[in-house]
Write a protein that holds these residues in place. Structure first.
Motif, PDB file in Angstrom:
ATOM      1  N   SER A 160       0.800  -1.228   0.000  1.00  0.00           N
ATOM      2  CA  SER A 160       0.000   0.000   0.000  1.00  0.00           C
ATOM      3  C   SER A 160       0.830   1.274   0.000  1.00  0.00           C
ATOM      4  O   SER A 160       0.558   2.201  -0.775  1.00  0.00           O
ATOM      5  N   ASN A 213      -3.861   1.745  -0.957  1.00  0.00           N
ATOM      6  CA  ASN A 213      -4.623   0.868  -0.067  1.00  0.00           C
ATOM      7  C   ASN A 213      -5.505  -0.088  -0.867  1.00  0.00           C
ATOM      8  O   ASN A 213      -6.460   0.353  -1.524  1.00  0.00           O
ATOM      9  N   SER A 238      -9.496  -0.243   0.160  1.00  0.00           N
ATOM     10  CA  SER A 238     -10.411   0.750  -0.408  1.00  0.00           C
ATOM     11  C   SER A 238     -10.748   0.404  -1.854  1.00  0.00           C
ATOM     12  O   SER A 238     -11.899   0.575  -2.284  1.00  0.00           O
ATOM     13  N   ARG A 239      -9.769  -0.113  -2.606  1.00  0.00           N
ATOM     14  CA  ARG A 239     -10.042  -0.499  -3.995  1.00  0.00           C
ATOM     15  C   ARG A 239     -11.049  -1.644  -4.046  1.00  0.00           C
ATOM     16  O   ARG A 239     -11.948  -1.664  -4.895  1.00  0.00           O
ATOM     17  N   CYS A 299     -13.320  -2.409  -1.728  1.00  0.00           N
ATOM     18  CA  CYS A 299     -14.625  -1.909  -1.298  1.00  0.00           C
ATOM     19  C   CYS A 299     -15.294  -1.101  -2.400  1.00  0.00           C
ATOM     20  O   CYS A 299     -16.523  -1.159  -2.577  1.00  0.00           O
ATOM     21  N   GLN A 300     -14.503  -0.321  -3.143  1.00  0.00           N
ATOM     22  CA  GLN A 300     -15.058   0.470  -4.233  1.00  0.00           C
ATOM     23  C   GLN A 300     -15.715  -0.416  -5.280  1.00  0.00           C
ATOM     24  O   GLN A 300     -16.795  -0.102  -5.789  1.00  0.00           O
ATOM     25  N   TRP A 357     -16.371   5.295  -6.370  1.00  0.00           N
ATOM     26  CA  TRP A 357     -17.352   4.440  -5.687  1.00  0.00           C
ATOM     27  C   TRP A 357     -18.559   4.147  -6.575  1.00  0.00           C
ATOM     28  O   TRP A 357     -19.502   3.475  -6.147  1.00  0.00           O
TER      29      TRP A 357
END
Length: 598
Positions: A103, A258, A261-262, A264-265, A333
């Motif tokens: 990350s 990170n 976050s990728r 989750c997006q 997102w």
């Protein structure tokens, strides 16, 4: 600057200096030049670094349970429990190190920082043992226990060993991947060297543990703890200095941000578009980005694949996304590029394969537990010399060295000729399958040896060490078979997870290997508990009692062989289903599921 742009295209720089094709950069952040970076010069430095660091780590870990019982006066149960917690913490920290590396920090910086922490922990352990814990002087051997210690002295000890856990755990998954980074897999010659590197890396790991298990283990068993710990600290410091000396020659992949976050997006964007109707053949309507616009810091683009169709919705371009692009902005997102979606798909495809490796790790962990207990109940003397049962693991290490040479020099070229591929022998998935088969044979061998041992055992003994007249050398085949299986399973696993994880998650792939071993320990402990609970009903001694001569350890080995056989069947199904990652521009792409034939 024009020459650098040409270099990024995979062509030649001024003065005929060819750059790497996989996107690696040098220490200054410029495209790495092949002849001036990486390859075996950097690879050999990392191999020696790994050998020295492994020697240092196992110099502490191999006899930690003895230190807790003899020096800190803990009971066997408390000591075993504390060692299990400590070992599990090492593997948990491997996920921390992999996350920071992929990350933010990059593999070089992560390896350097965690090695410094590792050295600090070993120095504190050595000082605290010499100044406070080994009191009275000469205590800590089998005959002379040490005195009591203050809470501050014990706290300092625990601080030191958990710094060691943090340092080694954060360093270990990154060093294997960093070594592989030194070889350009887009170049056929370097790609072959990259595959060979993993075999030599595992060999270096085993040679380091061989020295610590024998030489350092002997000194510590005799109560010379401070010398053993200082030797480990010196080895770790030498590894750190050697690693830093190669700084100017290393190749680097830039950290890609990170990954959580990728991920989750992609999930959120796909869920937001769950009501949109996707065209049947709508790959052209999926959002793709040019390499220069990619936000993943130079990571190679991943081509679109079928499967997990729901996730493709995250890359489906809606009218809202078109309006956002006209305004010069993109909501990550609501719209994700294909490469980002394929990252999630890659991890989801890897998970079933990873889960199938846990049962193998259960088999592997028996070397440090039940194999040793079985050996202790056998004849351990040759003339007047007593063989420590734990030292039989040396045959495992010798077997690893032999089978690495045999595979690299004999089996791999032979299979390549038979397959007529001209480039590779068994695929990683095939080798992992072979490793499972050999593990089954190893457990059957251990069970047969135990059946034979019971025929020569005295069942009325109180302390049953050496209670069977069967020589401990009957264990050699099971140790040798485990060593052979490691070459196929663990080396293949390292190669597989390194090759099949996206560029931004390579360290995470190596961490998966370590967590497999960790979960194998936990599953083994759970399995033993369940077996003992069931087998001790009706006032029976159980399969694994304190007196093995009254139990049936052979049945437990046969149970592991049966479980591994079931795991093999499941694994073959998962391997046939698995679809390989496809990187843009990668040469000689082959799907793993087409190559897996057992």
């Amino acid at each position: 600057m024009a020459c650098l742009e040409v270099c990024k295209e995979g062509k030649f720089k001024e003065g005929r200096e060819e750059c790497t094709l996989d996107g690696t950069v040098d220490w200054h952040g410029r495209p790495a030049i092949k002849d001036k970076s990486g390859q075996w010069f950097a690879g050999i430095i990392i191999l020696f670094n790994q050998g020295l660091a492994t020697l240092a780590f196992f110099g502490v870990g191999v006899n930690l349970v003895l230190f807790l019982t003899r020096v800190l006066q803990q009971s066997n149960a408390d000591a075993a429990n504390n060692v299990s917690k400590w070992t599990g913490t090492v593997y948990i920290f491997s996920l921390v190190g992999a996350f920071l590396s992929d990350s933010y920090w990059g593999r070089y910086k992560t390896c350097a920082i965690f090695q410094v922490i590792f050295v600090i922990g070993l120095v504190i352990l050595s000082l605290s043992s010499y100044l406070f814990l080994i009191r009275p002087k000469g205590c800590g051997n089998e005959l002379t226990p040490c005195g009591s210690h203050s809470s501050m002295e014990v706290s300092l000890f625990y601080l030191s060993i958990y710094l060691i856990a943090l340092g080694n755990g954060g360093y270990q998954p990154n060093i294997a991947t960093f070594g592989a980074d030194q070889f350009d897999e887009e170049d056929p010659r370097e790609g072959h060297s990259k595959v060979a590197f993993f075999s030599y890396f595992y060999l270096a790991l085993n040679l380091g543990s061989l020295f610590s298990n024998t030489i350092l283990g002997y000194f510590e068993d005799e109560g010379i703890w401070a010398l053993g710990f200082w030797a480990s600290a010196g080895s770790a410091f030498a590894a750190l200095v050697l690693f830093l000396l190669g700084t100017s020659r290393y190749r680097h992949f830039k950290p890609s941000g990170n990954p959580l976050s990728r991920f989750c997006q992609v999930i959120v964007a796909a869920m937001k578009k769950c009501r949109f109707e996707m065209p049947r053949d709508g790959e052209e309507e999926l959002y793709n980005v040019h390499a220069k616009d990619c936000s993943m810091n130079g990571s190679r683009k991943i081509l679109h694949t079928d499967g997990f169709k729901f996730l493709d919705r995250a890359a489906f371009i809606t009218s809202r996304d078109i309006d956002d692009q006209k305004k010069g902005c993109r909501n990550p997102w609501h719209l994700c590029p294909i490469t980002q979606v394929e990252e999630v798909k890659c991890i989801l495809r890897l998970l079933p394969i990873w889960l199938c490796t846990i049962i193998y790790s259960v088999v592997f962990t028996q070397m440090a537990s039940l194999f040793v207990e079985q050996g202790a109940a056998m004849k351990t003397t040759v003339s007047n010399f007593k063989i420590p049962p734990a030292s039989m693991s040396s045959f495992d290490i010798v077997s690893v060295a032999f089978f690495i040479f045999l595979y690299r020099r004999v089996l791999d070229p032979l299979v390549s000729r038979v397959k007529k591929t001209g480039s590779r022998g068994l695929t990683e998935l095939q080798r992992m399958g072979v490793g499972l088969v050999i593990a089954i044979v190893a457990m059957i061998s251990a069970g047969l040896v135990e059946c034979h041992r019971l025929k020569y055992a005295r069942k009325d003994c109180t302390h049953c060490e050496g209670s069977s007249s069967l020589s401990i050398f009957w264990q050699v085949p099971q140790y040798a078979l485990i060593g052979a299986s490691e070459v196929f399973m663990y080396v293949g696993q390292l190669e597989f997870f390194n090759a099949q994880t996206p560029d931004g998650l390579k360290s995470f792939g190596s961490a998966l290997c370590m967590t497999s071993i960790s979960l194998g320990n936990y599953v083994s402990s759970l399995l033993v508990t369940m077996v003992m609970k069931i087998s001790t009903e009706d006032h029976m001694p159980g399969w694994i009692p304190g007196n093995l001569n009254k139990g049936h350890l052979d049945r437990f080995y046969f149970l592991l062989a049966a479980l591994t056989t079931i795991d093999l069947v499941v694994y073959m199904t998962c391997a046939r289903w698995y679809k390989s990652i496809q990187l843009e521009g990668k040469r000689d792409l082959t799907d793993q599921e087409d190559n897996f034939r057992v």
